[in-house]
Scaffold this motif. Structure first.
Motif, PDB file in Angstrom:
ATOM      1  N   LEU A   1      52.082  51.548  43.928  1.00  0.00           N
ATOM      2  CA  LEU A   1      51.424  50.912  42.784  1.00  0.00           C
ATOM      3  C   LEU A   1      51.096  49.488  43.220  1.00  0.00           C
ATOM      4  O   LEU A   1      51.984  48.766  43.680  1.00  0.00           O
ATOM      5  CB  LEU A   1      52.410  50.914  41.612  1.00  0.00           C
ATOM      6  N   GLY A   2      49.839  49.085  43.090  1.00  0.00           N
ATOM      7  CA  GLY A   2      49.460  47.755  43.570  1.00  0.00           C
ATOM      8  C   GLY A   2      48.755  46.935  42.499  1.00  0.00           C
ATOM      9  O   GLY A   2      47.867  47.439  41.808  1.00  0.00           O
ATOM     10  N   PHE A   3      49.166  45.684  42.362  1.00  0.00           N
ATOM     11  CA  PHE A   3      48.550  44.776  41.389  1.00  0.00           C
ATOM     12  C   PHE A   3      48.056  43.512  42.084  1.00  0.00           C
ATOM     13  O   PHE A   3      48.753  42.955  42.930  1.00  0.00           O
ATOM     14  CB  PHE A   3      49.556  44.336  40.322  1.00  0.00           C
ATOM     15  N   THR A   4      46.888  43.083  41.669  1.00  0.00           N
ATOM     16  CA  THR A   4      46.330  41.834  42.175  1.00  0.00           C
ATOM     17  C   THR A   4      46.179  40.844  41.027  1.00  0.00           C
ATOM     18  O   THR A   4      45.660  41.197  39.971  1.00  0.00           O
ATOM     19  CB  THR A   4      44.932  42.110  42.786  1.00  0.00           C
ATOM     20  N   LEU A   5      46.643  39.638  41.270  1.00  0.00           N
ATOM     21  CA  LEU A   5      46.303  38.546  40.370  1.00  0.00           C
ATOM     22  C   LEU A   5      45.053  37.885  40.950  1.00  0.00           C
ATOM     23  O   LEU A   5      45.078  37.400  42.088  1.00  0.00           O
ATOM     24  CB  LEU A   5      47.447  37.523  40.297  1.00  0.00           C
ATOM     25  N   LEU A   6      43.987  37.914  40.206  1.00  0.00           N
ATOM     26  CA  LEU A   6      42.754  37.278  40.671  1.00  0.00           C
ATOM     27  C   LEU A   6      42.925  35.771  40.441  1.00  0.00           C
ATOM     28  O   LEU A   6      42.694  35.259  39.352  1.00  0.00           O
ATOM     29  CB  LEU A   6      41.555  37.858  39.910  1.00  0.00           C
ATOM     30  N   SER A   7      43.405  35.112  41.480  1.00  0.00           N
ATOM     31  CA  SER A   7      43.860  33.724  41.308  1.00  0.00           C
ATOM     32  C   SER A   7      42.713  32.729  41.312  1.00  0.00           C
ATOM     33  O   SER A   7      42.857  31.609  40.850  1.00  0.00           O
ATOM     34  CB  SER A   7      44.860  33.369  42.412  1.00  0.00           C
ATOM     35  N   ASN A   8      41.601  33.123  41.854  1.00  0.00           N
ATOM     36  CA  ASN A   8      40.455  32.202  41.969  1.00  0.00           C
ATOM     37  C   ASN A   8      39.194  33.028  42.130  1.00  0.00           C
ATOM     38  O   ASN A   8      39.249  34.173  42.575  1.00  0.00           O
ATOM     39  CB  ASN A   8      40.646  31.304  43.207  1.00  0.00           C
ATOM     40  N   MET A   9      38.077  32.436  41.793  1.00  0.00           N
ATOM     41  CA  MET A   9      36.808  33.088  42.093  1.00  0.00           C
ATOM     42  C   MET A   9      36.603  32.973  43.604  1.00  0.00           C
ATOM     43  O   MET A   9      36.899  31.933  44.207  1.00  0.00           O
ATOM     44  CB  MET A   9      35.652  32.440  41.330  1.00  0.00           C
ATOM     45  N   ALA A  10      36.128  34.043  44.244  1.00  0.00           N
ATOM     46  CA  ALA A  10      35.985  34.058  45.695  1.00  0.00           C
ATOM     47  C   ALA A  10      34.929  33.037  46.142  1.00  0.00           C
ATOM     48  O   ALA A  10      34.131  32.537  45.337  1.00  0.00           O
ATOM     49  CB  ALA A  10      35.619  35.466  46.157  1.00  0.00           C
ATOM     50  N   ALA A  11      34.936  32.773  47.430  1.00  0.00           N
ATOM     51  CA  ALA A  11      34.096  31.708  48.002  1.00  0.00           C
ATOM     52  C   ALA A  11      32.626  31.881  47.628  1.00  0.00           C
ATOM     53  O   ALA A  11      32.100  32.996  47.623  1.00  0.00           O
ATOM     54  CB  ALA A  11      34.246  31.700  49.520  1.00  0.00           C
ATOM     55  N   GLY A  12      31.997  30.777  47.298  1.00  0.00           N
ATOM     56  CA  GLY A  12      30.565  30.788  47.052  1.00  0.00           C
ATOM     57  C   GLY A  12      30.179  31.101  45.621  1.00  0.00           C
ATOM     58  O   GLY A  12      29.017  30.950  45.247  1.00  0.00           O
ATOM     59  N   ILE A  13      31.135  31.567  44.820  1.00  0.00           N
ATOM     60  CA  ILE A  13      30.779  31.913  43.433  1.00  0.00           C
ATOM     61  C   ILE A  13      30.696  30.638  42.588  1.00  0.00           C
ATOM     62  O   ILE A  13      29.753  30.448  41.831  1.00  0.00           O
ATOM     63  CB  ILE A  13      31.793  32.923  42.836  1.00  0.00           C
ATOM     64  N   LEU A  14      31.699  29.796  42.746  1.00  0.00           N
ATOM     65  CA  LEU A  14      31.670  28.517  42.026  1.00  0.00           C
ATOM     66  C   LEU A  14      31.353  27.419  43.037  1.00  0.00           C
ATOM     67  O   LEU A  14      31.630  27.561  44.227  1.00  0.00           O
ATOM     68  CB  LEU A  14      33.032  28.238  41.367  1.00  0.00           C
ATOM     69  N   ASP A  15      30.824  26.331  42.548  1.00  0.00           N
ATOM     70  CA  ASP A  15      30.488  25.240  43.446  1.00  0.00           C
ATOM     71  C   ASP A  15      31.704  24.337  43.634  1.00  0.00           C
ATOM     72  O   ASP A  15      31.718  23.187  43.226  1.00  0.00           O
ATOM     73  CB  ASP A  15      29.310  24.446  42.850  1.00  0.00           C
ATOM     74  N   GLN A  16      32.757  24.911  44.214  1.00  0.00           N
ATOM     75  CA  GLN A  16      33.966  24.117  44.470  1.00  0.00           C
ATOM     76  C   GLN A  16      34.751  24.752  45.611  1.00  0.00           C
ATOM     77  O   GLN A  16      34.698  25.975  45.797  1.00  0.00           O
ATOM     78  CB  GLN A  16      34.841  24.052  43.212  1.00  0.00           C
TER      79      GLN A  16
END
Ligand code: HPA
Length: 274
Positions: free
Chosen positions: A230-245
């Motif tokens: 059973l695997g869970f991911t916490l989407l901790s951040n938007m991946a590179a290039g999606i946000l300007d930061q």
């Protein structure tokens, strides 16, 4: 280095001598900033990785480097507080070494958690994702080298690495708790640099929903030796290039801290149902 059956048995034997007859059934590998669940184990017996023969230590931030045995929600568990990553310099076989040791100790189920970048632009940082499958086709297998048939076959099937029955159970648990649970494909990248925006666009085209630097090696090895996963991911951040930061480790750890209650509630509910 390639390990033999003897190495695995030596590691398992050293741990067993500390457990006083306790047999773990469910192994949990807790990722970046999510190791706190190990501190909630009842009647804990903690074994530092450095005291286990042939074990590597985890050097990643937010990873304690110890195994905690005991009970959680009435289940006999073995919690890895801190995992090994390829980017730390370990081979994939070394990264997944502990899974086989836990299998020898009696674990037949593996719950893995990680923090990862969110590839989907219609999802948000802070969301939880159930892993349905993974993509790890651009790096070698943890099963490379001589096969150890005591664990499993040379060419193991990988059609259902993330056990459908347990995924169903996780959705039920999330529904009962009112926790929104996405589901998707974990795209493995070996890091340690975060991905480039072009790599994220490629991952999206190839079918990835989350991108991260762990989990897939351990799950391949768990599947090979017949464990349910059973695997869970916490989407901790938007991946590179999606946000300007820029992406930062601090953002990942802050997201893990913020998701603490939600995450531990979900894992605990799954444990009650297992
Ligand atoms: N990429 C890879 N690994 C990660 C990320 C990411 O954006 N966030 C947390 N772990």
């Amino acid at each position: 280095m390639t390990h033999t059956m003897e190495h695995y048995h030596q590691s398992a034997g050293a741990i067993r001598s500390r457990l006083g007859g306790f047999t773990p059934k469910i192994a949990l590998i807790l990722g970046s900033g999510l190791g706190f669940l190990g501190d909630e184990v009842e009647n804990p017996i903690a074994v530092d990785y450095k005291d286990i023969p042939h074990f590597k230590t985890s050097t990643a931030p937010g990873h304690k480097g110890r195994l905690v045995f005991g009970t959680l929600e009435g289940q006999n568990v073995a919690v890895m507080q801190g995992r090994m990553h390829h980017y730390e310099g370990y081979s994939y076989e070394e990264v997944a070494y502990a899974v086989r040791v836990l299998r020898l100790l009696g674990c037949d189920t593996l719950i893995v958690t990680n923090a990862a970048g969110c590839v989907r632009t219609d999802w948000q940082a802070g969301d939880l994702m159930l892993i349905t499958d993974h993509i790890k086709m651009f790096s070698e297998s943890p099963l490379r080298g001589e096969n150890l048939p005591e664990f499993g076959p040379r060419f193991p099937d990988a059609s259902h690495l993330y056990t459908p029955r347990l995924r169903q159970l996780a959705h039920e648990a999330a529904g009962e708790l009112g926790i929104p649970l996405r589901e998707g494909v974990y795209f493995y990248c070996y890091g340690p640099q975060y991905e480039t925006p072009a790599e994220i666009r490629a991952a999206r085209i190839l079918g990835g929903d989350a991108v991260g630097m762990s989990t897939a090696p351990e799950v391949i090895v768990a599947g090979h030796c017949g464990m349910e996963v059973l695997g869970f991911t916490l989407l901790s951040n938007m991946a590179a290039g999606i946000l300007d930061q820029p992406l930062s480790e601090q953002e990942v750890l802050d997201a893990a801290e913020a998701a603490r209650e939600k995450f531990s509630g979900l894992i605990r509910a799954c444990l009650r149902k297992l």
